[in-house]
Design a protein around this motif. Structure first.
Motif, PDB file in Angstrom:
ATOM      1  N   MET A   1       0.841  -1.192   0.000  1.00 25.18           N
ATOM      2  CA  MET A   1       0.000   0.000   0.000  1.00 25.18           C
ATOM      3  C   MET A   1       0.879   1.245   0.000  1.00 25.18           C
ATOM      4  O   MET A   1       1.901   1.316   0.656  1.00 25.18           O
ATOM      5  N   ARG A   2       0.476   2.221  -0.770  1.00 19.85           N
ATOM      6  CA  ARG A   2       1.251   3.462  -0.867  1.00 19.85           C
ATOM      7  C   ARG A   2       1.166   4.248   0.428  1.00 19.85           C
ATOM      8  O   ARG A   2       0.175   4.187   1.142  1.00 19.85           O
ATOM      9  N   ASP A   3       2.234   4.987   0.696  1.00 19.69           N
ATOM     10  CA  ASP A   3       2.179   5.916   1.821  1.00 19.69           C
ATOM     11  C   ASP A   3       1.125   6.961   1.512  1.00 19.69           C
ATOM     12  O   ASP A   3       0.893   7.299   0.349  1.00 19.69           O
ATOM     13  N   ASP A   4       0.489   7.493   2.537  1.00 18.65           N
ATOM     14  CA  ASP A   4      -0.497   8.524   2.277  1.00 18.65           C
ATOM     15  C   ASP A   4       0.196   9.834   1.895  1.00 18.65           C
ATOM     16  O   ASP A   4       1.408   9.977   2.003  1.00 18.65           O
ATOM     17  N   LEU A   5      -0.593  10.759   1.415  1.00 19.91           N
ATOM     18  CA  LEU A   5      -0.079  12.026   0.907  1.00 19.91           C
ATOM     19  C   LEU A   5       0.743  12.764   1.952  1.00 19.91           C
ATOM     20  O   LEU A   5       1.841  13.241   1.666  1.00 19.91           O
ATOM     21  N   ARG A   6       0.243  12.839   3.166  1.00 21.88           N
ATOM     22  CA  ARG A   6       0.973  13.558   4.230  1.00 21.88           C
ATOM     23  C   ARG A   6       2.351  12.942   4.485  1.00 21.88           C
ATOM     24  O   ARG A   6       3.328  13.655   4.642  1.00 21.88           O
ATOM     25  N   THR A   7       2.408  11.614   4.528  1.00 20.94           N
ATOM     26  CA  THR A   7       3.666  10.921   4.774  1.00 20.94           C
ATOM     27  C   THR A   7       4.664  11.219   3.663  1.00 20.94           C
ATOM     28  O   THR A   7       5.840  11.488   3.927  1.00 20.94           O
ATOM     29  N   GLN A   8       4.205  11.195   2.430  1.00 17.94           N
ATOM     30  CA  GLN A   8       5.098  11.478   1.318  1.00 17.94           C
ATOM     31  C   GLN A   8       5.579  12.927   1.337  1.00 17.94           C
ATOM     32  O   GLN A   8       6.751  13.194   1.090  1.00 17.94           O
ATOM     33  N   ILE A   9       4.693  13.855   1.640  1.00 18.61           N
ATOM     34  CA  ILE A   9       5.083  15.267   1.721  1.00 18.61           C
ATOM     35  C   ILE A   9       6.095  15.466   2.842  1.00 18.61           C
ATOM     36  O   ILE A   9       7.103  16.156   2.668  1.00 18.61           O
ATOM     37  N   GLN A  10       5.864  14.860   3.997  1.00 16.20           N
ATOM     38  CA  GLN A  10       6.805  14.983   5.113  1.00 16.20           C
ATOM     39  C   GLN A  10       8.174  14.447   4.732  1.00 16.20           C
ATOM     40  O   GLN A  10       9.200  15.053   5.050  1.00 16.20           O
ATOM     41  N   ARG A  11       8.194  13.312   4.058  1.00 18.72           N
ATOM     42  CA  ARG A  11       9.465  12.722   3.628  1.00 18.72           C
ATOM     43  C   ARG A  11      10.219  13.667   2.684  1.00 18.72           C
ATOM     44  O   ARG A  11      11.423  13.875   2.828  1.00 18.72           O
ATOM     45  N   VAL A  12       9.507  14.239   1.745  1.00 18.58           N
ATOM     46  CA  VAL A  12      10.135  15.166   0.792  1.00 18.58           C
ATOM     47  C   VAL A  12      10.631  16.414   1.515  1.00 18.58           C
ATOM     48  O   VAL A  12      11.742  16.886   1.259  1.00 18.58           O
TER      49      VAL A  12
END
Length: 89
Positions: A1-12
């Motif tokens: 399952m893909r990371d949610d949008l918030r998780t991806q934004i935080q990582r970036v």
């Protein structure tokens, strides 16, 4: 399952730093979810099927929430890549 949008934004943001173009995607995501109003309306909107067609003309359905998440995530990652490229240039 893909990371949610918030998780991806935080990582970036951890990699390249915060940027208003990135946080805007989370704002849009939250606004669309809040626009439905009640929990019942929100559940109905989120599960509403959206019919799409592949390049080959094959029909398939996806839930509204899944489509919204996918489009916002793809767009956010595109912006993140552009910001990372600018930082390297």
């Amino acid at each position: 399952m893909r990371d949610d949008l918030r998780t991806q934004i935080q990582r970036v943001e951890e990699e390249i730093g915060p940027h208003p173009d990135l946080s805007a995607f989370v704002t849009v995501h939250d606004a669309v979810r809040a626009s439905a109003g009640s929990d019942a309306a929100r559940a109905y909107q989120g599960s509403a099927p959206v019919t799409l067609y592949s390049d080959e003309g094959h029909e398939y359905s996806i839930g509204f929430d899944a489509l919204l998440d996918e489009l916002l995530t793809l767009a956010a990652m595109d912006v993140a890549q552009s910001l990372a490229d600018e930082g390297r240039g």
